[in-house]
Design an enzyme around this catalytic site. Sequence first.
Site, PDB file in Angstrom:
ATOM      1  CD  GLU A  33     -13.949   9.160   5.259  1.00 34.19           C
ATOM      2  OE1 GLU A  33     -12.794   8.127   5.620  1.00 34.19           O
ATOM      3  OE2 GLU A  33     -14.782   9.130   4.475  1.00 34.19           O
ATOM      4  CD1 TRP A  75     -16.320   8.641  -1.199  1.00 29.00           C
ATOM      5  CD2 TRP A  75     -16.012  10.120  -2.222  1.00 29.00           C
ATOM      6  NE1 TRP A  75     -14.955   8.757  -0.898  1.00 29.00           N
ATOM      7  CE2 TRP A  75     -14.377   9.615  -1.694  1.00 29.00           C
ATOM      8  CE3 TRP A  75     -16.216  11.340  -2.760  1.00 29.00           C
ATOM      9  CZ2 TRP A  75     -13.411  10.643  -1.572  1.00 29.00           C
ATOM     10  CZ3 TRP A  75     -14.054  12.317  -2.933  1.00 29.00           C
ATOM     11  CH2 TRP A  75     -13.496  11.746  -2.086  1.00 29.00           C
ATOM     12  CE  LYS A 110      -9.825   7.080   5.313  1.00 32.69           C
ATOM     13  NZ  LYS A 110     -10.476   6.506   6.219  1.00 32.69           N
TER      14      LYS A 110
END
Lengths: 780, 780
Positions: A496, A353, A610
């Site tokens: 994540e 992405w 993250k």
Amino acid sequence: MKYNIGSHDDENWIITEDTFDTRYLGKCEAIMVLGNGYMGIRSATEEAYVGEVRNTFVAGTFNQFDANEVTELPNAADVIQMKIILNGVSLDLTKGSISNYKRQLNVRTGELIRTVNWELPAGECYELTFRRFVSLSDRHLIGQRIEIIPINQQASIKLISGINGQMTNSSVQHFSEGDKRLYDNEFIQLVQTTMQSNIHFVTNTVHHFELDDMEVKPNQLIQMDRRKIELNYDIQVNKGQKLVIEKVSNIYTSRDKEHQSMELKEIKSLSYQALKDQRLRGYEALLLESSEAWKTKVWDLSAVTIESSNPFDQLAIRFAHYHLTIMTPSHDNRMNIAAKGLSGEGYKGHTFWDTEIFILPFWIYSQPKTARSLLEYRYHSLPGAHKKAKENGYEGAMFPWESAWLDDGEVTPVWGAADIVTGQPTKIWSGFIEQHITADISFAVWQYYQITHDEDFMERYGYELFMDTAKFWSSRLEWDEAAQRYHINDVVGPDEYTEHVNNNAFTNHMAYWTIKNAMCYYQQLKETNEELWDRLNQKLDLEVAYEKWSDRVEIIYRPMPREEDLVIPQDDSYLNNKEIDLKKYKTQKQVGLIFKDYNMEQVSEMQVSKQADVMILIYLLENLFTKETKIANWNYYEPRTLHDSSLSLAIHSVLASDLKMEDLAYDLFQRASRIDLGPNMKSSDHGIHAASIGGIWKCIVNGFGGVRMLDGKLRIEPHLPETWTKLSFPIYWHGERLIITITKEVMIIENQTGNKKIEFIYKGKAFVLETFLRLDLNNE
Amino acid sequence: MKYNIGSHDDENWIITEDTFDTRYLGKCEAIMVLGNGYMGIRSATEEAYVGEVRNTFVAGTFNQFDANEVTELPNAADVIQMKIILNGVSLDLTKGSISNYKRQLNVRTGELIRTVNWELPAGECYELTFRRFVSLSDRHLIGQRIEIIPINQQASIKLISGINGQMTNSSVQHFSEGDKRLYDNEFIQLVQTTMQSNIHFVTNTVHHFELDDMEVKPNQLIQMDRRKIELNYDIQVNKGQKLVIEKVSNIYTSRDKEHQSMELKEIKSLSYQALKDQRLRGYEALLLESSEAWKTKVWDLSAVTIESSNPFDQLAIRFAHYHLTIMTPSHDNRMNIAAKGLSGEGYKGHTFWDTEIFILPFWIYSQPKTARSLLEYRYHSLPGAHKKAKENGYEGAMFPWESAWLDDGEVTPVWGAADIVTGQPTKIWSGFIEQHITADISFAVWQYYQITHDEDFMERYGYELFMDTAKFWSSRLEWDEAAQRYHINDVVGPDEYTEHVNNNAFTNHMAYWTIKNAMCYYQQLKETNEELWDRLNQKLDLEVAYEKWSDRVEIIYRPMPREEDLVIPQDDSYLNNKEIDLKKYKTQKQVGLIFKDYNMEQVSEMQVSKQADVMILIYLLENLFTKETKIANWNYYEPRTLHDSSLSLAIHSVLASDLKMEDLAYDLFQRASRIDLGPNMKSSDHGIHAASIGGIWKCIVNGFGGVRMLDGKLRIEPHLPETWTKLSFPIYWHGERLIITITKEVMIIENQTGNKKIEFIYKGKAFVLETFLRLDLNNE
């Protein structure tokens, strides 16, 4: 030892390394990578050192080693390495002493220059200059030029140079060995073919020698080894004489659009003929053609100019622009941008992405044709997306988290780094459940369309992408009987560090957006373009799909700001997770420190992120949320975010600009710019951070420049940092080329094409630009 | 810089390198290789240098990368490399300065020891000791031990060590990546599987630390990379303290006879359990077990003792004996010896005639069981030999020039080094037409039989090999109508500088010998062992074959000494080829110099030989020729022979002994011994020269010792070199163990087993040995 990466000359065009330290080879190999979108060559030195990584990648030439491994961009034959032996001693800058050392990448011309004086313990001294470029005018071409002057003695110089096909991806060999050959006693050719994808690579090289500007022909001996063909040259150079070695090489592959239907022998012949011609022109002429292309195709076209008391800022955006240019295969819509560009083996050349959310905006505003090509890649990869959807029991297009060949579908590796608790590799869940990519692509198509008004693209590709991604999302929804609404469970969101979460705010909002957007264009097409509507309806069974969308879309659960504190829950569990003291990790010098203390499962159960997750939702769908909500969420999430992804800082910088925290925005921009260009000497080892480099542009144009497309409208609301006196950049809007110049006092917008009037919003007020507009910022 | 390879201590057991020079890494990597016949590990240093070649080979685990390449011994995961960082600086002996440097291979114990004091420019100094062995008592085991003493400062020491599966054969990756795992927070395991032959390799390793003899547990962090699993250790060492790092590793494969029927998980489990036990015993105990095996299985059993004024001679034969031991997979009759042993990638682990003609004699006389195993390999590879015969339109067994898997047939690569004239790779013809190997094997079987009287071997394998090879040769003959005889055209003889020759003397004589020998045993079996004769007749259609042999054998053309000068024509054309001045090449420092001036085609048309050809015929079938003929041919061919093959010098030395040219024999022995052990620092880069190392033993026992089997009889006719006062060695003859001791005056022969009387010939006279015999050499 001191490093000075990111230094600059007066003009801020040059990245300089002024100390040589073999502990940090990867840094300049990656940040000084040469390329042109077709190929990328890591800037390993001519001489070899322990720990070096040599990479030559040609975009889109993926190969899968075996069923245990995912397809990856193979490391092709190397022409850069040359063994130089001076009076019997191999060039090795760790031996003896060096002075006047400098390695510089000139991003204006795309040339890499290294100069050094090398003195041996015995007193022999050599002045050495190494120059190199990958051509932007001829995408197959690589030029190298070496100058050697023995300062206080004569020298017997031996050069061993040719083509080395003994290259691997960290020991994985993707090529079958092909012919190797010496033609006309000077042209070397080596053929290699990828084992599984069957792509032929033809590499050619030729050498040329001059002594004090007169061509000479040294003694030579051909030498072949496994996957290797080299010439050994011997030449005597007098004290003070200058030896020039030029090596011109080219690479052609059967993956090239213009060569894919040719026989291998034709490619061999035409590449050899091309080199014959190039050899005659010589290094300087070939370099000139390439740097002229840099001028006309890059800098004249879309340079961003910054006047700042900190000259690093100008260098940072030029560095970004350089890398955005060389990482993007704009010549071929069957290819896309890799997460590390063409600068390293990290992420195996796969597309994430990162392209749509972090890099594409630069291309849409700066060179819409390239943006279109990148989106066409997604359209052409629908077979893979359909395959993935089917494999997972869904409908429509489920785009892979990591993408390579058009029909591959998912190529994310299944196993990653070691789990410190179990001693086993950690499972990478992104390829299974990091699903927001399918919404990101739909959103990017919409953004491209709104900014360019490229109706041709939409009719061929765009509308279909809208519908097909919406079909996926409506099939992905899970009915929750208790709540009487649709949930999206068991996903990984942008953050994540929280795996297997339910109702990730970003994912749910973007899924909703994708369906709503498709419904809107469904109606519009039905009313205005029946022919296209018919075609799409037949292809995608749209009427049935639309009914499903209508039934479901408004009862998709979209996490909203909590009443008490306006915090949007990142997912169903995050706000209930345990909180730990993150100070150690917030001040870490290298990312990922938390995994030295906890494993993934443990981290998943903490309130630690993250990267931007709720924040990126606020960034993409900014009109959905009030300023108060934005600030509340910033204050909640930023302290819990480790910025362990290079995708995090730039988004935060843009948001800080939006929220008028200019100093913070500038600080975050600096930090984002220094991910590759900064003093962390290990962060770029596996390659540059493509998304972060796109982010540098975003910080400047979307953030400080305040340029945004909101609900189809152009908004320009600049917030120059304290240190800046002027910012100027071009953008394309609805096909018009605008030059925007911002100072502390005024904003000047010029329409260089001037075909139509452009409306834009500044501080909530609509303006109309005819061909020139000057806005007094302090009075508005 | 000065090298002193081949130096020795008082006892002549130790090979010493006393200078470290990265230009010559390959030399000691190869000549100091560790192994045990099951595996071989090249002696690359713990720390990495540019140009190093790390190899870990397990015998018989061949894998073919793709259809363009031949099968080869794959380079398995490495455990030797360790990254050692001392106060932030990676160990690198090319930096700073070193003193007291010594690397020694003790061939008595099989231990490699490196000691060095390393001083950094800043004044930090470390005393370092590296020890290492591959166990002879447990063939799966590898031991390493490092001692580090910071001399004049404390040290923060970082060790990165584990298992590295990122190994290739010059970039060719033979393995699929398997599991990697940390057990019990200290045992590391990595699995890899060969891609095509599907052999599992399981490698395990564990570390153990001591500070001043007390076990310590440093901080550690697990780290996984592609095909790699490592632990990072951090440890503080005070000034003067001694840090000991022990690393014990093992390798098991599914190719192992005892593990081939197991599931992978069983091999994983048993290897891990084995390491658990080994870890407890520790380096010193494990080394002791291994060196005890060296004593009992090697040195006590079959050491050759030399008293010479030049102590190098004793070292040379021990060096040879060490290598013959570690290169030979005596544990498994499905495997054979590679041309470079297990010490390098050269010749890809393939087996050549080197085994039968150059190495097997050592094993037949010293350890007949191993010799039998090596010949059983040939028997079991009959499927491949039949395949090759069939492919070439012949009958019987046509053994491959290069041999790997039993059923492979021919595995010689088709393309070799560059042709300096055409610029293309040169075709390697050996695999097609170097056919004498089939006679060599038959001859070796006969030699084994005559020396051992191993009737069991003959009944199971030997007679069949005699018959099957004879069938090939009788089908290979070409009728020449004009000459009314059988020719053998278009071959390469032992002298590989003359390709496509007709009637190569060696080939034709050996073909004749093979058929005659088969005919002899055909008759004998028919008369004495009808059952076996029947079985072989049915299997090989012997009666028909015999008829063909009878018809053809005596009209095979065998080149004979010319009347005018007794010179035997090497082939139909050699003596008519053009002669050139070979002085330049006869005095060359590196082999193959002639190919810098001529290509193969041109060399083929000159009177120049790579190696013994007619001379090896005279050596093998020595009773066929008179002394005058031998001398005439020596005088003709030796001056035309460049000894560009390592197989050449030893044969010439033995012949020189036979011809009573003792000084020359000794000189040739010295040269042969120095092919690996001598001052040429590049000659062993691709691995040691197995045949030449077998040749060292031949020079001594066959040459100076004068031991030979002639027409089934033992001949002992010693010719001690001037410098030697005593030579003593054991041989097995007809199952009896004889100790032969030779001085200038006497020869003493002792029968240690004493089961039967042994006849032997000395200077044409027959003697009978009961248990002890003393022969006054000056009086006989």
